[in-house]
Design an enzyme around this catalytic site. Structure first.
Site, PDB file in Angstrom:
ATOM      1  N   ARG A 109       0.881  -1.186   0.000  1.00 11.31           N
ATOM      2  CA  ARG A 109       0.000   0.000   0.000  1.00 11.31           C
ATOM      3  C   ARG A 109       0.908   1.223   0.000  1.00 11.31           C
ATOM      4  O   ARG A 109       1.749   1.396   0.888  1.00 11.31           O
ATOM      5  CB  ARG A 109      -0.896   0.007   1.234  1.00 11.31           C
ATOM      6  CG  ARG A 109      -1.560   1.346   1.453  1.00 11.31           C
ATOM      7  CD  ARG A 109      -2.638   1.316   2.497  1.00 11.31           C
ATOM      8  NE  ARG A 109      -3.822   0.652   1.991  1.00 11.31           N
ATOM      9  CZ  ARG A 109      -5.037   0.766   2.548  1.00 11.31           C
ATOM     10  NH1 ARG A 109      -5.220   1.509   3.627  1.00 11.31           N
ATOM     11  NH2 ARG A 109      -6.076   0.141   2.032  1.00 11.31           N
ATOM     12  N   HIS A 136      -7.611   0.792  -6.183  1.00 11.07           N
ATOM     13  CA  HIS A 136      -7.806  -0.045  -4.988  1.00 11.07           C
ATOM     14  C   HIS A 136      -8.493  -1.339  -5.437  1.00 11.07           C
ATOM     15  O   HIS A 136      -9.663  -1.596  -5.139  1.00 11.07           O
ATOM     16  CB  HIS A 136      -8.648   0.716  -3.958  1.00 11.07           C
ATOM     17  CG  HIS A 136      -8.562   0.159  -2.567  1.00 11.07           C
ATOM     18  ND1 HIS A 136      -7.772  -0.929  -2.240  1.00 11.07           N
ATOM     19  CD2 HIS A 136      -9.171   0.536  -1.395  1.00 11.07           C
ATOM     20  CE1 HIS A 136      -7.899  -1.192  -0.953  1.00 11.07           C
ATOM     21  NE2 HIS A 136      -8.735  -0.319  -0.424  1.00 11.07           N
ATOM     22  N   GLN A 139     -10.307  -3.867  -2.941  1.00 11.97           N
ATOM     23  CA  GLN A 139     -11.597  -3.398  -2.449  1.00 11.97           C
ATOM     24  C   GLN A 139     -12.669  -3.535  -3.532  1.00 11.97           C
ATOM     25  O   GLN A 139     -13.757  -4.047  -3.274  1.00 11.97           O
ATOM     26  CB  GLN A 139     -11.482  -1.937  -1.988  1.00 11.97           C
ATOM     27  CG  GLN A 139     -12.774  -1.390  -1.427  1.00 11.97           C
ATOM     28  CD  GLN A 139     -13.160  -2.019  -0.092  1.00 11.97           C
ATOM     29  OE1 GLN A 139     -12.369  -2.071   0.836  1.00 11.97           O
ATOM     30  NE2 GLN A 139     -14.389  -2.521   0.016  1.00 11.97           N
ATOM     31  N   CYS A 270     -16.446   1.795   1.110  1.00 14.06           N
ATOM     32  CA  CYS A 270     -15.266   0.960   1.346  1.00 14.06           C
ATOM     33  C   CYS A 270     -14.774   1.052   2.782  1.00 14.06           C
ATOM     34  O   CYS A 270     -14.053   0.176   3.235  1.00 14.06           O
ATOM     35  CB  CYS A 270     -14.153   1.337   0.374  1.00 14.06           C
ATOM     36  SG  CYS A 270     -13.716   3.090   0.462  1.00 14.06           S
ATOM     37  N   ARG A 298     -13.586  -8.684   2.406  1.00 13.80           N
ATOM     38  CA  ARG A 298     -12.173  -8.471   2.084  1.00 13.80           C
ATOM     39  C   ARG A 298     -11.371  -9.733   2.429  1.00 13.80           C
ATOM     40  O   ARG A 298     -10.492 -10.152   1.685  1.00 13.80           O
ATOM     41  CB  ARG A 298     -11.601  -7.269   2.869  1.00 13.80           C
ATOM     42  CG  ARG A 298     -12.111  -5.902   2.443  1.00 13.80           C
ATOM     43  CD  ARG A 298     -11.613  -5.481   1.076  1.00 13.80           C
ATOM     44  NE  ARG A 298     -10.168  -5.385   0.986  1.00 13.80           N
ATOM     45  CZ  ARG A 298      -9.445  -4.308   1.311  1.00 13.80           C
ATOM     46  NH1 ARG A 298     -10.059  -3.210   1.730  1.00 13.80           N
ATOM     47  NH2 ARG A 298      -8.129  -4.306   1.175  1.00 13.80           N
TER      48      ARG A 298
HETATM   49  N1   CP Z   1     -11.177  -0.109   2.759  1.00 11.22           N
HETATM   50  C1   CP Z   1      -9.902  -0.172   3.139  1.00 11.22           C
HETATM   51  O1   CP Z   1      -8.974  -0.394   2.340  1.00 11.22           O
HETATM   52  O2   CP Z   1      -9.699   0.014   4.474  1.00 11.22           O
HETATM   53  P1   CP Z   1      -8.308   0.235   5.197  1.00 11.22           P
HETATM   54  O3   CP Z   1      -7.789   1.582   4.753  1.00 11.22           O
HETATM   55  O4   CP Z   1      -8.642   0.202   6.661  1.00 11.22           O
HETATM   56  O5   CP Z   1      -7.358  -0.847   4.809  1.00 11.22           O
HETATM   57  N1  NVA Z   2     -10.013   6.769  -1.198  1.00 11.98           N
HETATM   58  C1  NVA Z   2      -9.626   6.331   0.114  1.00 11.98           C
HETATM   59  C2  NVA Z   2      -9.848   4.861   0.247  1.00 11.98           C
HETATM   60  C3  NVA Z   2      -9.513   4.298   1.608  1.00 11.98           C
HETATM   61  C4  NVA Z   2      -9.758   2.827   1.704  1.00 11.98           C
HETATM   62  C5  NVA Z   2      -8.167   6.682   0.347  1.00 11.98           C
HETATM   63  O1  NVA Z   2      -7.355   6.508  -0.566  1.00 11.98           O
HETATM   64  O2  NVA Z   2      -7.832   7.141   1.450  1.00 11.98           O
END
Ligand code: CP
Ligand code: NVA
Length: 311
Positions: A109, A136, A139, A270, A298
């Site tokens: 990430r 993402h 997700q 999400c 997930r």
């Molecule tokens: N939806 C999602 O990716 O959550 P986190 O940021 O908690 O991993």
């Molecule tokens: N768009 C958000 C998604 C988090 C799961 C971000 O990138 O922070």
């Protein structure tokens, strides 16, 4: 247990997978979910290891991958970029080459999508994108799995309201591949990347799904089966928060908006959510909300992905 064969080494965005591959991952995820719920755990990834690099915060991604690897018989290592040499300037290429000598897969990430692309190019093992500024995929795949569990994907109408961000991009591509009709309702200046929209339209020519981007909410929600939103300020955009609050003030899932949607319409997010901003508390905490089913899924979806990539 039938583990799908994938033609890709890595999953950096949803369109690294074909429709058939995604559907076979959904089937495996259903199976893994059922066996887990009946108290049994299959361990197809015994002795396999996953390195998880995090340059941004996470609850769901971190915990679902870590618990998922354990349940599959393997081990996940949480590597905060502050703690490994990446945080002191070691290159992504060297990190990828070194990790490839130790572990069987990498989940990362980070901010710039190009970093994930470089890790994937320089490693000999599968790489999974656990979120970048652009995408993402874990997700979005989970979200379409959540819809798949509830009925048809083809011809389903999904409306995404809010920022044309990483989430919007992966949902657009997933919709195009799976035959879901998607409308992204985003204010001017915050619409999804044109290249992503064009790619989704190109893919949709084969699958027949309709891909639309608009600034106008009301028309979009009339036939909506699933209404989706995400935060206005994504990780890394904190300095723009005040400006974004203004820009998105009308792009909200409210109780009033829900009255314009069909009664069967479900609400998706999400998470993490900001109640009172992109979504009213009464909506996200109502029976129409399936956000915690998404969050749970997930685990199941990623376990299927890990099996397909690492077995
Ligand atoms: N939806 C999602 O990716 O959550 P986190 O940021 O908690 O991993
Ligand atoms: N768009 C958000 C998604 C988090 C799961 C971000 O990138 O922070």
């Amino acid at each position: 247990m039938k583990i799908p064969h994938l033609n890709t080494k890595d999953i950096l965005e949803v369109n690294d997978l074909t429709k058939e591959e995604i559907l076979s991952i959904f089937q495996l995820a259903s199976k893994l979910k059922k066996t887990r719920n009946s108290g049994k755990l299959l361990k197809p990834l015994k002795n396999k290891t996953l390195a998880m690099i995090f340059e941004k915060n996470s609850t769901r991604t971190r915990v679902s991958f870590e618990a998922g690897m354990y349940e599959l018989g393997g081990l996940a290592m949480f590597l905060s970029s502050n703690d490994i040499q990446l945080g002191r300037g070691e290159t992504f290429a060297d990190t990828a080459k070194v990790l490839s000598r130790y572990v069987d897969g990498i989940m990362i990430r980070t901010d710039q999508h190009s970093k994930v692309v470089e890790i994937a190019k320089e490693s000999s093992i599968p790489v999974i994108n656990g979120l970048t500024d652009d995408a993402h995929p874990c997700q979005a795949l989970t979200d379409y799995f959540t819809i798949y569990e509830r009925g048809n994907l083809e011809g389903t109408n999904l409306v995404y309201i809010g920022d044309g961000n990483n989430m919007a991009h992966s949902l657009l591509l997933g919709a195009a591949i799976l035959g879901v009709n998607i409308t992204a309702v985003c204010p001017r200046g915050y619409q999804p990347d044109l290249h992503v929209v064009e790619t989704a339209i190109e893919i949709s020519r084969k699958t027949g799904s309709s891909i639309a981007v608009t600034t106008s909410i009301n028309d979009a929600v009339i036939n909506c089966d699933y209404l989706y939103t995400d935060v206005w300020t994504s990780m890394g955009q904190e300095k723009e928060a005040a400006k974004r609050k203004k820009a998105f003030s009308k792009y909200r899932i409210t109780t009033e908006l829900m009255r314009k949607c069909p009664a069967h319409c479900k609400v998706m997010h999400c998470l993490p959510a900001h109640r009172g901003e992109e979504i009213d508390a009464e909506v996200i905490d109502s029976p129409q909300s399936i956000v915690f089913d998404q969050a749970e899924n997930r685990l199941h979806l990623q376990k299927a992905l890990l099996c397909a990539l690492m077995k």
